[in-house]
Design a protein around this motif. Structure first.
Motif, PDB file in Angstrom:
ATOM      1  N   UNK A  38      -1.971  -4.890  14.404  1.00  0.00           N
ATOM      2  CA  UNK A  38      -1.901  -5.095  13.057  1.00  0.00           C
ATOM      3  C   UNK A  38      -0.483  -5.496  12.824  1.00  0.00           C
ATOM      4  N   UNK A  39       0.117  -5.238  13.064  1.00  0.00           N
ATOM      5  CA  UNK A  39       2.202  -5.450  12.792  1.00  0.00           C
ATOM      6  C   UNK A  39       2.110  -7.185  13.862  1.00  0.00           C
ATOM      7  N   UNK A  40       1.739  -7.741  14.360  1.00  0.00           N
ATOM      8  CA  UNK A  40       1.346  -8.683  15.305  1.00  0.00           C
ATOM      9  C   UNK A  40       0.826  -9.435  14.658  1.00  0.00           C
ATOM     10  N   UNK A  41      -0.844  -9.564  14.470  1.00  0.00           N
ATOM     11  CA  UNK A  41      -1.473  -9.974  14.142  1.00  0.00           C
ATOM     12  C   UNK A  41      -1.800 -10.318  12.494  1.00  0.00           C
ATOM     13  N   UNK A  42      -1.097  -9.738  11.701  1.00  0.00           N
ATOM     14  CA  UNK A  42      -1.212  -9.744  10.531  1.00  0.00           C
ATOM     15  C   UNK A  42       0.729 -10.755  10.239  1.00  0.00           C
ATOM     16  N   UNK A 101       0.423   1.835   0.146  1.00  0.00           N
ATOM     17  CA  UNK A 101      -0.622   1.162   1.331  1.00  0.00           C
ATOM     18  C   UNK A 101      -1.936   1.341   1.431  1.00  0.00           C
ATOM     19  N   UNK A 102      -1.705  -0.088   1.565  1.00  0.00           N
ATOM     20  CA  UNK A 102      -2.751  -1.167   1.165  1.00  0.00           C
ATOM     21  C   UNK A 102      -4.671  -0.722   2.914  1.00  0.00           C
ATOM     22  N   UNK A 103      -3.647  -0.515   4.505  1.00  0.00           N
ATOM     23  CA  UNK A 103      -3.833  -0.125   5.828  1.00  0.00           C
ATOM     24  C   UNK A 103      -2.963   1.412   5.592  1.00  0.00           C
ATOM     25  N   UNK A 104      -3.976   1.772   6.306  1.00  0.00           N
ATOM     26  CA  UNK A 104      -2.969   3.130   6.499  1.00  0.00           C
ATOM     27  C   UNK A 104      -4.523   3.388   8.763  1.00  0.00           C
ATOM     28  N   UNK A 164     -12.734  -5.166  13.179  1.00  0.00           N
ATOM     29  CA  UNK A 164     -12.923  -4.438  12.149  1.00  0.00           C
ATOM     30  C   UNK A 164     -11.757  -4.553  10.914  1.00  0.00           C
ATOM     31  N   UNK A 165     -10.444  -5.420  11.714  1.00  0.00           N
ATOM     32  CA  UNK A 165      -9.317  -5.682  10.880  1.00  0.00           C
ATOM     33  C   UNK A 165      -9.881  -6.715   9.303  1.00  0.00           C
ATOM     34  N   UNK A 166     -10.315  -7.532  10.073  1.00  0.00           N
ATOM     35  CA  UNK A 166     -10.683  -8.861   8.742  1.00  0.00           C
ATOM     36  C   UNK A 166     -12.146  -8.379   7.154  1.00  0.00           C
ATOM     37  N   UNK A 167     -12.379  -6.700   7.586  1.00  0.00           N
ATOM     38  CA  UNK A 167     -12.644  -5.879   6.984  1.00  0.00           C
ATOM     39  C   UNK A 167     -11.870  -4.991   6.270  1.00  0.00           C
ATOM     40  N   UNK A 206      -8.271   0.772  -0.569  1.00  0.00           N
ATOM     41  CA  UNK A 206      -7.090   0.686   0.882  1.00  0.00           C
ATOM     42  C   UNK A 206      -8.783   1.362   1.842  1.00  0.00           C
ATOM     43  N   UNK A 207      -7.886   0.653   3.445  1.00  0.00           N
ATOM     44  CA  UNK A 207      -8.890   1.086   4.428  1.00  0.00           C
ATOM     45  C   UNK A 207      -7.811   1.964   5.207  1.00  0.00           C
TER      46      UNK A 207
END
Length: 747
Positions: free
Chosen positions: A358-362, A404-407, A327-330, A340-341
């Protein structure tokens, strides 16, 4: 000049106007069968002619062979022709209620009939019809009481003389209906006979196309209703029920096909994959290889996001199969396209967990505008209902500006004041917690990915998610360990004591222990607790009150095995800061034992957690048990799950627990769950608070009917999306849309 129309006259005019709008099927039953019977039927949810006609018998009884009284035997289903010689209504001796004894004779031998009721009124009715000297046919099953043969609650029909006995009618089966105390099956059948006489074939437009009826050799609607309520043979009844299975499946599949077609009418933003954006940078920094399934599903999503046809896809995978990274890659592909996603989670605990993940992975890729953020970075915002007002205003402003790109958020994202101007992709996590209207309203004009960690059997996927394409992750990433599962009988005190000794061992070796209870307290239920699931999936009667978080927390504080161990607790009614603090203290090991409700059921990821203890495990559904077990086994150490239960051997609850113990494969458990659950609630109508559910189709055994209806309905909707050429089908769809079809999403 004042009107001279009296209130009574105005009321009469209004009633007449309303009556003009009634069809033969929408007429109130009171207008056809009388107020007393209509009121009793309305309490069963049957208020109109059409609703009563749709109340089909659920089984047939047989009157049995026409025999003389001398020939009847215990256990036989028989019909006898005899004359009443004595009738007596009296209170029962040893319990509350009344009994009617009727003695009948065929001229040579006698037989006793018995009728029971809580009040004398219905028995007096029978007694008034069965006065001494009355000739009647009596049908039922012979039983023995104190050495004497008798018929209990027989069907009967008064006849004028022996020549009026209809042997053909005696051979016909008796329809048996789901009934209520104030309106037994025979009364329902009698009311239906009156209603049937009030309708003609022209009053019953058929939603099934004639070519579909011919292809599957099905009767028309009018004929099917006649055969269902007045079957001459069992084959007549079975053929009628088969027809209504097809009708129910067809109408539902046509509704889902229309939904899918409507989505395509609003183009979604084109978001092609690019080679030098944040998604590509994210892939480069991944410390592990994606599974083959993650790569395949990722390619499917990437291709659909690059089209203006709105993606509507269900992503299902077992616990720990890696849906979040897919989901995060999409979502990052959407960000690369300037969009925005949004990810919607059902609880604040899970939303907060997603934010941390998400914060850890990004890393620096999620730190746009911050010191150390990458050049291609985006920013992440969290929106929940419990945010302080000032913080919420700032988050809403960042979302509305497009910064905000990711919400990530909860149900708060559905509020009208939330403005997402550049929305490209909506991800719904744990779809069964959201209504279809909420889901579709947020995703209008955007692509949508619906995720579930509860694998869904194919028949339910076709029936509940017919407008969605389905992707499945079947592999588990490397490093996921099997979890040893053991059932612990609550009455086996040495085993229960060993549970807490083992918990101490896990803590001493650096592990963390979840202890899950089905309730917050003895007085107050957790909103998303296990009770609903248990009520839906089993008919066992719980004889003891459920264990609560408060109770277990207090007991563990006093447990000598756990002396010196800090214990925390968390549940859904705590404020977000308190919940976050409790989860953080558990993750860091400050409180290595956490007592919780099912608020930690989904998505919570603490790699050090090595032990799951589920109290009152029989009160949880299989999918919940599997989800809870999935909170452990996420690190390098072996993990265990102990299910403490009160289920008795031979009950459905015990069979469910044995299945849970036998495998950690979610797909296997999903199929077993479907086999164990009662037919009436497979789609979870009870959970959603709706009374509507599938009445005829059984997803456990009607897969072929569902497939046939699905193919034909889609063909019709593709050719005629508004169903202008199929008015009866269109009306049938409007009727079920007038109900709340969110229950279809609660599988």
């Amino acid at each position: 000049m004042a009107s001279s129309t009296t209130p009574e006259r105005r009321h009469a005019l209004a009633a007449a106007t309303e009556a003009e709008t009634w069809t033969a099927l929408s007429r109130p039953l009171e207008r056809v069968i009388g107020k007393r019977t209509a009121d009793a039927l309305e309490k069963m949810g049957l208020a109109t002619v059409g609703e009563l006609l749709g109340h089909l018998p659920f089984r047939l009884a047989r009157r049995g062979e026409l025999l003389p009284i001398q020939a009847v035997r215990d256990g036989d289903s028989v019909t006898v022709v005899a004359r009443v010689i004595d009738t007596n209504v009296r209170p029962m001796n040893r319990r509350r209620g009344f009994i009617l004894n009727v003695v009948i004779s065929d001229g040579e031998h006698t037989l006793e009939l018995t009728f029971f009721a809580k009040s004398s009124r219905p028995l007096n009715f029978h007694a008034s019809k069965l006065r001494p000297g009355t000739l009647a046919t009596f049908s039922g099953t012979i039983s023995s009481y104190r050495g004497q043969l008798q018929l209990s609650h027989p069907e009967y029909e008064v006849v004028e003389d022996l020549t009026a006995v209809d042997a053909d009618k005696i051979a016909q089966p008796i329809p048996i209906y789901h009934a209520a105390q104030k309106i037994p099956s025979w009364k329902i059948h009698k009311a239906i006979q009156v209603v049937l006489e009030s309708v003609a074939e022209s009053d019953l437009p058929d939603p099934l196309p004639s070519d579909y009826l011919n292809e599957h050799e099905l009767p028309g609607r009018f004929e099917a209703l006649q055969n269902a309520h007045n079957p001459r043979t069992e084959a007549d009844w079975q053929r009628a029920v088969l027809r209504f299975k097809h009708e129910e499946a067809f109408v539902l599949q046509a509704l889902l096909a229309q939904r899918a077609h409507a989505v395509k009418a609003s183009p979604a933003p084109v978001m092609p994959r690019i080679d030098d954006g944040v998604r590509a940078a994210f892939d480069e920094r991944l410390p592990f290889d994606l599974t083959a399934g993650q790569v395949e599903v990722g390619a499917e999503l990437a291709a659909e996001l690059a089209s203006d046809i709105p993606m509507r896809r269900l992503l299902q995978g077992d616990v720990g199969s890696g849906k979040t990274i897919v989901a995060l890659r999409a979502m990052l592909q959407a960000v690369d396209a300037g969009r925005q996603a949004v990810l919607v989670a059902p609880t604040e605990v899970l939303a907060t967990q997603h934010l941390a993940t998400f914060q850890s992975m990004l890393g620096e890729l999620g730190m746009a505008g911050q010191l150390g953020g990458a050049a291609t970075a985006t920013s992440i915002e969290l929106l929940t209902g419990s945010l302080p007002a000032a913080k919420k205003r700032q988050v809403l402003a960042n979302i509305a500006s497009g910064a905000a790109g990711i919400i990530i958020g909860t149900h708060a994202l559905f509020e009208d004041l939330v403005q997402i101007p550049f929305l490209g992709l909506v991800v719904i996590d744990e779809q069964h917690r959201f209504g279809v209207d909420q889901r579709d309203r947020l995703a209008t004009g955007a692509h949508m990915l619906v995720m579930t960690a509860t694998p869904i059997p194919r028949t339910i996927a076709m029936t509940s998610f017919g407008e969605l394409q389905v992707s499945t992750l079947r592999e588990l990433p490397e490093g996921r360990r099997d979890i040893a599962t053991t059932l612990v009988p609550a009455l086996n005190q040495p085993w229960v004591e060993r549970v807490w000794a083992r918990a101490r061992e896990e803590v001493d070796s650096g592990g963390r222990v979840y202890v899950v209870a089905p309730r917050i307290s003895a007085q107050q239920a957790e909103d998303d607790s296990a009770q609903t699931h248990a009520e839906q999936q089993t008919t066992i009667e719980f004889t003891a009150p459920p264990v609560s978080v408060e109770q277990i927390y207090a007991e563990l504080q006093e447990n000598s095995e756990l002396a010196g161990v800090e214990i925390g607790f968390v549940h859904g009614q705590l404020d977000s800061d308190t919940k976050a603090l409790a989860m953080n203290r558990f993750a860091t090991g400050q409180t290595p034992i956490l007592v919780s409700t099912t608020v930690i059921e989904v998505g919570v990821d603490v790699p050090e957690a090595t032990m799951m203890v589920i109290m009152d495990a029989e009160r949880f559904g299989l999918s919940q048990l599997h989800q809870l077990r999935g909170r452990v086994g996420r690190g390098a150490k072996k993990s265990i799950c102990l299910a403490v239960h009160n289920a008795m051997d031979g009950t459905v609850a015990f069979e469910r627990l044995k299945a849970f113990e036998s495998t950690t494969n979610g797909f296997t458990l999903a199929q077993r769950d479907l086999e164990l659950r009662s037919e009436g609630n497979v789609l979870g109508s009870t959970q959603s608070g709706q009374t509507s559910s599938l009445k005829f189709v059984r997803v456990t055994r009607d897969e072929q009917i569902i497939e046939q209806a699905r193919a034909a309905a889609r063909q019709i909707v593709d050719a005629d999306p508004q169903l202008l050429g199929h008015p009866a089908l269109r009306s049938a769809i409007l009727a079920i849309e007038g109900e709340d079809t969110d229950y279809l999403e609660k599988a």
